[in-house]
Design a protein around this motif. Sequence first.
Motif: not given
Length: 182
Positions: A78-81, A57-75
């Motif tokens: 601890g599993n990504e569902v 979720m990291f873009d090192p090329a954009e403005r010195g490094g930014i977080a990319l948008p994302g959404m996650f549900v972890i059960d």
Amino acid sequence: MKLAAEGDRIHQAGAEVIAISVDSAERNAAMLERWPTPHVLYVSDPGGEKYLRSLDMFDPAERGGIALPGMFVIDPDGNEVFGYRGRDFADRTHDEDLFDVLDALLLDPIDPPAGGPVIAGVDVDQQGAFTPKLFAPYFAGNRFGAIAIGGRAEGDEAKHLAREHRKMAESMLAAWTHVHER
């Protein structure tokens, strides 16, 4: 903003929102002062070293490094569902798929977390702390741009991307309205 407007629904589904950004704790505190979202836990990850890079979720090329948008549900195990990883800073999604997954987990409701960070005397006008007055014009512009591009696009994929971006912008604007009607 959309998830901030749905805090009660999220907590009733037994979940909480954790927002991870490359911003410093001070900038996150400034954002919290401008955008009161007491039920969101904010985590600073400058450089993306702790969480963002391992989540892809990291873009090192954009403005010195930014977080990319994302959404996650972890059960609870601890599993990504559910996982959504944006391709760039503007690639966001609607939330209904996330809520379908949360509802299917059948978790007990939780009490909202305390939120944070709170830093006494934080400079709310520091550079990079997005101002509320710019939110609606920003996403209205996104919506109209997506409509225009969708009208010019050739091919199903391009039209689909334009439609998804328009729906995301409309969702953000609806959330903004919902938050300000409270």
